[in-house]
Motif scaffolding. Structure first.
Motif, PDB file in Angstrom:
ATOM      1  N   ILE A  60       0.929  -1.150  -0.156  1.00 50.60           N
ATOM      2  CA  ILE A  60      -0.090   0.182  -0.138  1.00 50.60           C
ATOM      3  C   ILE A  60       0.908   1.068   0.144  1.00 50.60           C
ATOM      4  CG2 ILE A  60      -1.465   1.365   1.400  1.00 50.60           C
ATOM      5  CD1 ILE A  60      -2.798  -1.245   2.487  1.00 50.60           C
ATOM      6  N   ARG A  61       0.554   2.117  -0.838  1.00 52.52           N
ATOM      7  CA  ARG A  61       1.213   3.544  -0.660  1.00 52.52           C
ATOM      8  C   ARG A  61       0.271   4.676  -0.622  1.00 52.52           C
ATOM      9  NH1 ARG A  61       4.658   0.383   0.067  1.00 52.52           N
ATOM     10  NH2 ARG A  61       6.382   0.001  -1.111  1.00 52.52           N
ATOM     11  N   TYR A  62       0.501   5.505   0.143  1.00 58.37           N
ATOM     12  CA  TYR A  62      -0.465   6.521   0.503  1.00 58.37           C
ATOM     13  C   TYR A  62      -0.039   7.953   0.399  1.00 58.37           C
ATOM     14  CZ  TYR A  62       1.718   6.699   5.010  1.00 58.37           C
ATOM     15  OH  TYR A  62       2.708   6.604   6.274  1.00 58.37           O
ATOM     16  N   ASN A  63      -0.705   8.907  -0.021  1.00 59.95           N
ATOM     17  CA  ASN A  63      -0.112  10.324  -0.427  1.00 59.95           C
ATOM     18  C   ASN A  63       0.352  10.839   0.838  1.00 59.95           C
ATOM     19  OD1 ASN A  63       0.221  13.025  -1.186  1.00 59.95           O
ATOM     20  ND2 ASN A  63      -1.488  12.668  -2.849  1.00 59.95           N
ATOM     21  N   ALA A  64       1.818  11.227   0.922  1.00 54.84           N
ATOM     22  CA  ALA A  64       2.406  11.909   1.946  1.00 54.84           C
ATOM     23  C   ALA A  64       1.945  13.375   2.159  1.00 54.84           C
ATOM     24  CB  ALA A  64       3.837  11.843   1.476  1.00 54.84           C
ATOM     25  N   ASN A  65       1.232  13.759   1.216  1.00 57.48           N
ATOM     26  CA  ASN A  65       0.867  15.339   1.303  1.00 57.48           C
ATOM     27  C   ASN A  65      -0.514  15.467   1.967  1.00 57.48           C
ATOM     28  OD1 ASN A  65       3.341  16.243   0.017  1.00 57.48           O
ATOM     29  ND2 ASN A  65       2.551  14.951  -1.698  1.00 57.48           N
ATOM     30  N   GLU A  66      -0.996  14.513   2.429  1.00 56.33           N
ATOM     31  CA  GLU A  66      -2.477  14.514   2.910  1.00 56.33           C
ATOM     32  C   GLU A  66      -2.430  14.577   4.624  1.00 56.33           C
ATOM     33  OE1 GLU A  66      -5.243  13.229  -0.727  1.00 56.33           O
ATOM     34  OE2 GLU A  66      -4.701  11.651   0.926  1.00 56.33           O
ATOM     35  N   PRO A  67      -3.318  15.198   5.023  1.00 58.05           N
ATOM     36  CA  PRO A  67      -3.567  15.105   6.561  1.00 58.05           C
ATOM     37  C   PRO A  67      -3.618  13.988   7.099  1.00 58.05           C
ATOM     38  CG  PRO A  67      -5.339  16.395   5.513  1.00 58.05           C
ATOM     39  CD  PRO A  67      -4.622  15.955   4.488  1.00 58.05           C
ATOM     40  N   GLU A  68      -3.120  13.762   8.491  1.00 62.63           N
ATOM     41  CA  GLU A  68      -2.936  12.466   9.200  1.00 62.63           C
ATOM     42  C   GLU A  68      -4.318  11.598   9.309  1.00 62.63           C
ATOM     43  OE1 GLU A  68      -0.007  10.642   9.999  1.00 62.63           O
ATOM     44  OE2 GLU A  68       0.710  12.458   9.000  1.00 62.63           O
ATOM     45  N   HIS A  69      -5.400  12.056   9.547  1.00 60.75           N
ATOM     46  CA  HIS A  69      -6.627  11.380   9.532  1.00 60.75           C
ATOM     47  C   HIS A  69      -6.836  10.746   8.010  1.00 60.75           C
ATOM     48  CE1 HIS A  69      -7.132  12.803  13.521  1.00 60.75           C
ATOM     49  NE2 HIS A  69      -7.739  13.838  13.182  1.00 60.75           N
ATOM     50  N   ARG A  70      -6.557  11.495   6.837  1.00 57.95           N
ATOM     51  CA  ARG A  70      -7.041  11.026   5.700  1.00 57.95           C
ATOM     52  C   ARG A  70      -6.015   9.822   5.374  1.00 57.95           C
ATOM     53  NH1 ARG A  70     -10.457  11.528   1.357  1.00 57.95           N
ATOM     54  NH2 ARG A  70      -9.273  11.371  -0.511  1.00 57.95           N
ATOM     55  N   LYS A  71      -4.884  10.114   5.683  1.00 53.55           N
ATOM     56  CA  LYS A  71      -3.969   8.981   5.608  1.00 53.55           C
ATOM     57  C   LYS A  71      -4.173   7.696   6.256  1.00 53.55           C
ATOM     58  CE  LYS A  71       0.296  12.179   5.397  1.00 53.55           C
ATOM     59  NZ  LYS A  71       1.382  12.546   5.976  1.00 53.55           N
ATOM     60  N   ARG A  72      -4.536   7.695   7.569  1.00 52.45           N
ATOM     61  CA  ARG A  72      -5.140   6.440   8.119  1.00 52.45           C
ATOM     62  C   ARG A  72      -6.337   5.830   7.320  1.00 52.45           C
ATOM     63  NH1 ARG A  72      -7.187   6.522  13.140  1.00 52.45           N
ATOM     64  NH2 ARG A  72      -6.501   4.521  13.653  1.00 52.45           N
ATOM     65  N   PHE A  73      -7.402   6.792   6.949  1.00 53.73           N
ATOM     66  CA  PHE A  73      -8.426   6.184   6.388  1.00 53.73           C
ATOM     67  C   PHE A  73      -8.116   5.517   5.165  1.00 53.73           C
ATOM     68  CE2 PHE A  73     -12.484   5.723   4.266  1.00 53.73           C
ATOM     69  CZ  PHE A  73     -13.336   5.487   5.530  1.00 53.73           C
ATOM     70  N   THR A  74      -7.291   6.157   4.278  1.00 51.42           N
ATOM     71  CA  THR A  74      -6.681   5.644   2.914  1.00 51.42           C
ATOM     72  C   THR A  74      -6.085   4.431   3.336  1.00 51.42           C
ATOM     73  OG1 THR A  74      -6.445   7.894   1.991  1.00 51.42           O
ATOM     74  CG2 THR A  74      -5.137   6.193   1.185  1.00 51.42           C
ATOM     75  N   ILE A  75      -5.218   4.268   4.117  1.00 43.97           N
ATOM     76  CA  ILE A  75      -4.518   2.971   4.480  1.00 43.97           C
ATOM     77  C   ILE A  75      -5.492   1.804   4.836  1.00 43.97           C
ATOM     78  CG2 ILE A  75      -2.873   1.835   6.018  1.00 43.97           C
ATOM     79  CD1 ILE A  75      -1.497   4.707   6.324  1.00 43.97           C
ATOM     80  N   ALA A  76      -6.338   2.337   5.643  1.00 42.68           N
ATOM     81  CA  ALA A  76      -7.513   1.180   6.068  1.00 42.68           C
ATOM     82  C   ALA A  76      -8.358   0.839   4.906  1.00 42.68           C
ATOM     83  CB  ALA A  76      -8.558   1.837   7.128  1.00 42.68           C
ATOM     84  N   HIS A  77      -8.654   1.782   3.978  1.00 42.42           N
ATOM     85  CA  HIS A  77      -9.336   1.495   2.688  1.00 42.42           C
ATOM     86  C   HIS A  77      -8.636   0.604   1.835  1.00 42.42           C
ATOM     87  CE1 HIS A  77     -11.814   2.859  -0.807  1.00 42.42           C
ATOM     88  NE2 HIS A  77     -10.582   2.625  -1.393  1.00 42.42           N
ATOM     89  N   GLU A  78      -7.279   0.696   1.657  1.00 45.11           N
ATOM     90  CA  GLU A  78      -6.521  -0.112   0.772  1.00 45.11           C
ATOM     91  C   GLU A  78      -6.549  -1.358   1.452  1.00 45.11           C
ATOM     92  OE1 GLU A  78      -6.093   0.742  -2.386  1.00 45.11           O
ATOM     93  OE2 GLU A  78      -6.346   2.944  -1.888  1.00 45.11           O
ATOM     94  N   LEU A  79      -6.248  -1.484   2.826  1.00 42.56           N
ATOM     95  CA  LEU A  79      -6.399  -2.909   3.251  1.00 42.56           C
ATOM     96  C   LEU A  79      -7.603  -3.385   3.116  1.00 42.56           C
ATOM     97  CD1 LEU A  79      -4.844  -4.931   5.077  1.00 42.56           C
ATOM     98  CD2 LEU A  79      -5.873  -3.862   7.238  1.00 42.56           C
TER      99      LEU A  79
END
Length: 175
Positions: A60-79
């Motif tokens: 999983i790769r997530y956008n480093a330029n987004e807010p922390e809450h969005r990063k967590r949700f994105t990682i969970a979404h990809e999982l």
């Protein structure tokens, strides 16, 4: 609307990993448990994250330029894609199977995207933990949704959707 199958899957994951409270939900460690490598990258503005299936391993790769809450949700979404859809990729790029989370993902127009969003909400804000935290909200709290969002380290928007899907009348959270 709650997807009971997905709720059951995420509950099983949390039980298996002995995660018993909101503060113990470390989505990167959950990914690690599944053998999915997670790293930030400078992705295009319209791509929050992606899930890649390769012979050498999934990541999983997530956008480093987004807010922390969005990063967590994105990682969970990809999982969620890994757990729910790894055998049916959304996009295929050469020899890699790639699943993307972009702006269209949040609209929930594609069934698998809605399922991945449901998975992310369910694993980051488990029903049981939400109910427990609602019972602990101090009586003088002016904004219970914001309070809960902080507890679960998600955006207020994600918490609002989760509470609505759990059947709570937003703004009238009974605590």
């Amino acid at each position: 609307m709650i997807n009971r199958r997905i709720e059951s899957i995420t509950e099983g994951i949390l039980n298996e990993l002995n995660i018993t409270s909101a503060k113990k939900i470390d989505i990167k460690k959950i990914c690690e448990f599944y053998g999915v490598d997670v790293k930030s990258e400078d992705l295009d503005v319209d791509i929050s994250g992606l899930f890649v299936i390769k012979e050498k391993g999934n990541y999983i790769r997530y956008n480093a330029n987004e807010p922390e809450h969005r990063k967590r949700f994105t990682i969970a979404h990809e999982l969620g894609h890994f757990v729910l859809h790894k055998d049916t990729p959304l996009f295929i790029s050469k020899s890699n199977n790639v699943m993307y989370r972009n702006l269209d993902s949040s609209t929930g127009e594609i069934k698998r995207e809605r399922e991945a969003n449901s998975f992310a909400a369910s694993i980051l804000m488990p029903r049981k933990f939400v109910l427990d935290e609602i019972s602990k909200i101090p009586k003088k709290t002016k904004d219970p949704v914001s309070h809960l969002a902080d507890k679960f380290r998600v955006s207020e928007q994600a918490m609002t959707f989760r509470l609505a899907n759990l059947g709570f009348d937003i703004g009238l959270v009974d605590y």
